[in-house]
Design an enzyme around this catalytic site. Sequence first.
Site, PDB file in Angstrom:
ATOM      1  CD  GLU A   1      -5.959  -6.157  -3.115  1.00 30.11           C
ATOM      2  OE1 GLU A   1      -4.872  -5.651  -3.498  1.00 30.11           O
ATOM      3  OE2 GLU A   1      -6.786  -5.532  -2.456  1.00 30.11           O
TER       4      GLU A   1
ATOM      5  CD  GLU B   1      -3.369  -3.608   4.201  1.00 27.25           C
ATOM      6  OE1 GLU B   1      -3.932  -3.873   5.301  1.00 27.25           O
ATOM      7  OE2 GLU B   1      -2.465  -2.772   4.094  1.00 27.25           O
TER       8      GLU B   1
END
Length: 642
Positions: A432, A575
């Site tokens: 994310e 991430e």
Amino acid sequence: MSLDHPTTAPSDAADRPDRHTPAAQGAPGQARDRHAFDEDRRAAVYDVIRERRDIRSTFTMDPIDDEVLTRVLAAAHQAPSVGFSQPWDFLLVRDEETRRRVQRLAARQRDEFAASLPSPRQRMFDGLKIEAILQTPLNVVITCDPTRGGPHTIGRHADPRMTSFSTATAVQNLWLAARAEGLGVGWVSFFDPTELARELGLPEHLEVVAYLCVGHVSEFPPAPELQTSGWARRRPLSWAVHDETWSTRTLPGGVTVSLLDETVAAVRPASAEVLAQAQAHQAQLVKPAGAMGLLESTGERLAAAYAEWPPPVPSPVAVAVFAGDHGVHAQGVSPWPQEVSVQMAAGIAMGGAVVNAAARQVGAEVDVVDVGLVADLPPTKGLLVRKVARGTADLTEGPAMTREQCLAALEVGIDVARDLVAQGNRLLVAGEVGIANTTPAAALISVFTGRTPDEVTGTGAGLDEAGRSAKAAVIDRALARSGACAEDPLRTLAEVGGLEHAAMVGFLLAAAAQQTPVVLDGVIACSAALVAQALCPAVVDYLVAGHAGVEPGILAALSTLGLDALVDLDLRLGEGSGAVLAVPLVQMSVRMLREVATFESAAVSGKLDEDAAGEHDAAASDPASQDESSQVAARQDAEARA
């Protein structure tokens, strides 16, 4: 089925009853059956559709009969077209030198495509034969004239693409007719269309729609080659049928259910039978039991998740990075401005972030999914635009999402996971990006673990202790306002979650429904996993904890999930980076089960039990026994030398 003898309509209209008269209409079933093919002809139509294949490797050089080829081309020419413009033409290419030049064009494009693939995909691609330009007696080029029919072609005014769409129907007609005649067809798409048109000497106003290799075959494969090779899977029809609204998917006559309910219902616990096989096999590997620690149970769990023995190596790998913004950013819960969300997401989509470097190292692909960024990302190859809303509302003042937004974001995650699995990926990673997203993550973790916000709230992307404490207080206010509770996971997710959190929940559920494991990243992924577990407890069977991280909420979540982290490197980036770093360990856990020898196969003595150990000690202390053993050893050594 014969395509050169169409059914002839009656020549005299008086011989046909008027379709508007009661006699002609009859009962609804009679009218329907009157126009249907008989059973044999209908079966033939469906057979030829089902058995059509994109052929690459089983062609022969036997010549094609001219009459057969004419029938096939006539079938292509009967295709429907916008405004009856018939924009196609067929260029037949038999000359070997021409085909050699064309093949060189395709080879260069193939090499460029291969170089762009992650390493596992490169290896799979190298094993595929993608064209048969020189291995067939005939190549057929189907062109499109976008001007045919003149400026007033019916149906082309609003969408000029309809002309090329029409030409695609001619391609399909040719393909099906060829299959009915026993001919194989392979569609070659590794061309720069302008370069190909120039090589073939085509007029400049024409577009190349299809370059087809046509010929007799030694056999038709039972399924598409890209499916049998593991490159991709066929998507079920039920995924593609939408009833009235996009979010309502059901086959005709089926019971309408939500996509979320359908996905949850498809999740089954991991295979207990395969788990037992994996555990028994693990005990026989040439190492002390437990010597490889957490990798042993991880491999066993993955085998059970795949429900295959031996389990497949978890490759290829795909990383989905869900991106969203948060209204709670206004409460000062992050030291970073909100525009950093879109800047970081753009960097990932363009391949320049930490997660991209990690993914290249392990051969994974990375897709950024914009499910809720305030700003728009520039079009990029690695970007999937699935925006549900431009950020969430401030969860301290009201629900972060409406129920409809929450469900829409869940469905985004479901669709992304389905697509990645259909593309042949056997391991997924959930990542994310979004400034302030650790705040809703901590709120969710607090609700589903029963810990206080202060216990599960960390410093996020660089808060000091005062900032962390203020952030926990913000979460306290949000939970008090919302009345969020673990017993109502969807409402809680909408009240205090984020759009990327909701998408990740759907992603985890859909992966589990397809028996595909997911490696969790940090606190956001772990918070989504708690919601998924509340919706469907069996989803945990398909989850692997990538890393522990420094956010206190991670360990709280993993404890509730019953998972242990593979990596602990004090990571806090997000991430999906930490999860990607764990991918080689996940793969190694399965390779041990597949590749490490057993005591029996390696002729290695296993661990002695207590009785056997006692007998061994007694024999070792008995001189006679030692002497006999020495004689046996000497005899075996002599035999070996001989």
